[in-house]
Design a protein around this motif. Structure first.
Motif: not given
Length: 360
Positions: A294-304, A289-292
């Motif tokens: 950083q690549a800008g392909t995932l909602s930041p909410d999920l990474a947080r 999730v963190r890698t995706l």
């Protein structure tokens, strides 16, 4: 009488003069032995090809072996068939297969194993009631190894295979295609039609260092390896007896930082469709999730949310202290129940769809 005059002593050939002669004789002997062995190996390949052709024709197959060409190298005999074709029954279906070329080789280094080379293009089509499937295969350094003298349809046997690359293009009946490329493929299998419930009627193991996924699949465009699986492998067996399940002993792969593995068993032909029970193990969710992110392909909410879970777990009093190499909570292995019912996969009660829908 005067004593006879002494004769000059004959000089024996020196060691330096003898070794070229011995080397020449040794090379001549090796050439003769290699020639005889090559002729014997070619005879074995010819007999094997004739035996296979006869047996397959008796089983209802149509065979066009193509134009044969003989060749080889030191200690190895080769028989190459140009444009071979096969067409015959498989259960209640028929299969048609063809290839650019097929090479049979037999080496003195491995005199009990026939190597079948399948470099170039192959195509196969399976036709049956309500089905028509086709695949085009482009291979590099593809090889199949079978025991010398193995007849077609043998009740018991073994085989091994390997390929540097194997590009598969699956052709759908509606004209769409699915492309997969396997890299560094290796595997082996065995079968025993006389096996009972406590033995394997079929067992196989296959692995590939990487599998390139279809570019049309809706996967993230980044990171660069998002359309590739790595460290992929499969081990399964089918016990003897009636109505026995397929045992999936290991099915594993890595996608980016996500590690996936499946074990379980399935019945493939019940009346309502395939049924099975499996355990899906997943590790590395947080890192992925963190890698995706950083690549800008995932909602930041999920990474947080992943980061918050890891911080919460780190601050929670644990029964055992965490080690420096202990993965974060969201990267630790997670086991999930995976079910196959009427051909549909479910995680718990959550439907994942039909496998053929994933390919399409």
């Amino acid at each position: 009488m005067p004593p006879p005059s002494p004769q000059p002593a004959r000089r024996r050939p020196s060691g330096r003069r003898r070794w070229p002669r011995r080397a020449a004789l040794a090379l001549l002997g090796l050439a003769v032995v290699d020639g005889l062995a090559w002729q014997a190996a070619q005879g074995e390949l010819d007999r094997m090809l004739a035996h296979w052709s006869t047996q397959l024709r008796h089983q209802g197959w149509t065979i066009r072996p193509g134009q044969p060409t003989r060749g080889g190298s030191p200690l190895t005999a080769r028989l190459t068939l140009q444009d071979p074709r096969l067409d015959g029954p498989v259960g209640n279906r028929t299969i048609a297969w063809g290839a650019t070329s097929l090479t049979l080789s037999l080496s003195l280094l491995h005199p009990l194993t026939v190597r079948i080379g399948l470099d170039g293009t192959q195509a196969a089509r399976l036709t049956g009631p309500y089905t028509a499937q086709a695949v085009r295969i482009q291979s590099e350094n593809a090889r199949l190894f079978i025991p010398l003298g193995l007849p077609p349809g043998a009740a018991t046997g073994r085989a091994a295979w390997a390929a540097r690359t194997l590009a598969l293009q699956i052709l759908q009946s509606d004209g769409r295609t699915t492309d997969l490329t396997l890299h560094d493929l290796h595997g082996h299998g065995l079968w025993n039609d006389h096996a009972g419930p406590d033995a394997s009627r079929l067992a196989l193991t296959a692995s590939a260092t990487a599998i390139d996924l279809p570019p049309t699949w809706p996967l993230p465009p980044a990171p660069t390896d998002a359309h590739r699986l790595s460290d992929a492998g499969l081990t399964l067996s089918l016990p003897g007896g009636a109505d026995t399940p397929v045992l999936v002993q290991a099915l594993h792969a890595r996608w980016t930082h996500l590690s996936l593995s499946v074990t379980g068993n399935a019945h493939l032909s019940p009346a309502g469709g395939p049924e099975g029970t499996f355990t899906l193990s997943v590790a590395g969710i947080g890192h992925t999730v963190r890698t995706l992110d950083q690549a800008g392909t995932l909602s930041p909410d999920l990474a947080r949310a992943v980061t918050a879970l890891d911080r919460l777990a780190a601050g929670y009093p644990a029964t055992a202290p965490a080690q420096p190499d202990t993965p974060a909570l969201t990267d630790q292995p997670l086991s999930l129940p995976l079910h196959l019912s009427a051909g549909m996969f479910y995680i718990g009660a959550l439907p994942l769809g039909h496998p053929m829908d994933w390919i399409r």
